[in-house]
Design a protein around this motif. Structure first.
Motif, PDB file in Angstrom:
ATOM      1  N   ARG A   1       0.836  -1.204   0.000  1.00  0.00           N
ATOM      2  CA  ARG A   1       0.000   0.000   0.000  1.00  0.00           C
ATOM      3  C   ARG A   1       0.872   1.254   0.000  1.00  0.00           C
ATOM      4  NH1 ARG A   1      -2.779  -2.851   4.209  1.00  0.00           N
ATOM      5  NH2 ARG A   1      -2.092  -1.303   5.749  1.00  0.00           N
ATOM      6  N   LEU A   2       1.922   1.239   0.812  1.00  0.00           N
ATOM      7  CA  LEU A   2       2.817   2.391   0.859  1.00  0.00           C
ATOM      8  C   LEU A   2       3.541   2.580  -0.469  1.00  0.00           C
ATOM      9  CD1 LEU A   2       4.331   1.999   4.438  1.00  0.00           C
ATOM     10  CD2 LEU A   2       2.793   3.816   3.652  1.00  0.00           C
ATOM     11  N   ALA A   3       3.883   1.482  -1.131  1.00  0.00           N
ATOM     12  CA  ALA A   3       4.547   1.570  -2.432  1.00  0.00           C
ATOM     13  C   ALA A   3       3.629   2.210  -3.465  1.00  0.00           C
ATOM     14  CB  ALA A   3       4.988   0.184  -2.893  1.00  0.00           C
ATOM     15  N   VAL A   4       2.360   1.798  -3.469  1.00  0.00           N
ATOM     16  CA  VAL A   4       1.394   2.388  -4.394  1.00  0.00           C
ATOM     17  C   VAL A   4       1.208   3.870  -4.101  1.00  0.00           C
ATOM     18  CG1 VAL A   4      -1.031   2.383  -5.120  1.00  0.00           C
ATOM     19  CG2 VAL A   4       0.187   0.217  -4.809  1.00  0.00           C
ATOM     20  N   ALA A   5       1.104   4.212  -2.816  1.00  0.00           N
ATOM     21  CA  ALA A   5       0.958   5.619  -2.432  1.00  0.00           C
ATOM     22  C   ALA A   5       2.166   6.426  -2.882  1.00  0.00           C
ATOM     23  CB  ALA A   5       0.786   5.734  -0.917  1.00  0.00           C
ATOM     24  N   GLY A   6       3.352   5.841  -2.758  1.00  0.00           N
ATOM     25  CA  GLY A   6       4.565   6.535  -3.184  1.00  0.00           C
ATOM     26  C   GLY A   6       4.607   6.770  -4.675  1.00  0.00           C
ATOM     27  N   VAL A   7       4.188   5.777  -5.448  1.00  0.00           N
ATOM     28  CA  VAL A   7       4.171   5.915  -6.906  1.00  0.00           C
ATOM     29  C   VAL A   7       3.178   7.001  -7.331  1.00  0.00           C
ATOM     30  CG1 VAL A   7       3.530   4.765  -9.071  1.00  0.00           C
ATOM     31  CG2 VAL A   7       4.934   3.568  -7.394  1.00  0.00           C
ATOM     32  N   LEU A   8       1.979   6.979  -6.743  1.00  0.00           N
ATOM     33  CA  LEU A   8       0.972   7.984  -7.081  1.00  0.00           C
ATOM     34  C   LEU A   8       1.456   9.386  -6.725  1.00  0.00           C
ATOM     35  CD1 LEU A   8      -2.278   6.148  -5.916  1.00  0.00           C
ATOM     36  CD2 LEU A   8      -1.545   6.559  -8.267  1.00  0.00           C
ATOM     37  N   THR A   9       2.081   9.507  -5.571  1.00  0.00           N
ATOM     38  CA  THR A   9       2.604  10.808  -5.154  1.00  0.00           C
ATOM     39  C   THR A   9       3.681  11.291  -6.105  1.00  0.00           C
ATOM     40  OG1 THR A   9       2.119  10.366  -2.825  1.00  0.00           O
ATOM     41  CG2 THR A   9       3.765  12.058  -3.290  1.00  0.00           C
TER      42      THR A   9
END
Length: 244
Positions: free
Chosen positions: A143-151
């Motif tokens: 989840r944190l990886a996805v959030a990082g990519v979107l950011t």
């Protein structure tokens, strides 16, 4: 004195199609999209318990983070009062954009007001990072990886559009991370505390910036706090009482 590192000249040479794609990507950090996503957490969470055990609680918590991030951005922008890159407020739609879509295109690829730090970068970091912490789907690292990519995509889109310098988005992400960490520790993921924090930040933002949007953020946080606390966390929904 400019705070740019040559990115303005670089993006001015990019094809029109790249700018158009960046205009679409940057919507992931627009307030309308973020609020729609927060509402989706409640709707989908109520239907699919694998997403979250407390849809109303998580929805309100993310809403509070969104409002707090916006108010913090307003305070910082007013304090630094640094301009955006030249030409950030204007755009010439490509010839292939239909006449009816030109106004929408211009609103997507331009920016006005102060430019430091990037509100999109800060808000995206806080909201998507917050969602990664409170949702139950997948594991936390994913989840944190996805959030990082979107950011990262939203931050990059702001530079590609020429509405921010690299330092604007870098500071926006950094402040967003610091704010999220502080908010989680101060609120213990409790919506009531998060709304109280956002109300306080909204008051500071309205007192300093005094804009209609900062007033709306303050009002939304304050009303949300009163409603949430007054209804004991939306009684009737299956909400974990330890997070109300």
């Amino acid at each position: 004195m400019t705070r740019g590192i040559g990115e303005t000249e670089f993006v001015s040479r990019l094809p029109e199609a790249v700018t158009a794609v960046a205009g679409l990507v940057t919507q992931l950090g627009d307030m309308w999209f973020v609020l729609l996503g927060v509402c989706a957490v409640f709707v989908l969470g109520a239907r699919y318990r694998s997403l979250t055990d407390s849809p109303a609680s998580d929805c309100v918590y993310l809403l509070a983070l969104t409002l707090g991030a916006y108010s913090l951005t307003a305070v910082l922008k007013h304090f630094f009062a640094l301009p955006r890159p030249p030409g950030a407020a204007t755009a010439t739609p490509p010839a292939w954009i239909p006449e009816l879509g030109r106004a929408a295109y211009e609103s997507m690829v331009t920016g006005d007001g102060y430019g430091f730090p990037s509100g999109h970068a800060l808000k995206t970091t806080v909201v998507y990072g917050g969602a990664a912490l409170v949702l139950d789907v997948w594991d936390r690292n994913r989840r944190l990886a996805v959030a990082g990519v979107l950011t990262a995509l939203v931050a990059a889109s702001r530079v590609v559009l020429g509405v921010h310098y690299v330092v604007d988005v870098a500071v926006g992400v950094t402040v967003g991370v610091l704010f999220l960490v502080a908010a989680v520790r101060l609120t213990d993921r409790r919506p009531t505390r998060a709304l109280a924090l956002s109300t306080a930040l909204g008051g500071v933002a309205f007192a300093t910036a005094g804009t209609l949007k900062s007033g709306l953020a303050l009002s939304a946080a304050a009303v949300g706090l009163v409603v949430w606390a007054g209804t004991d966390g939306f009684r009737g929904f299956r909400i974990d009482s330890t997070r109300s």
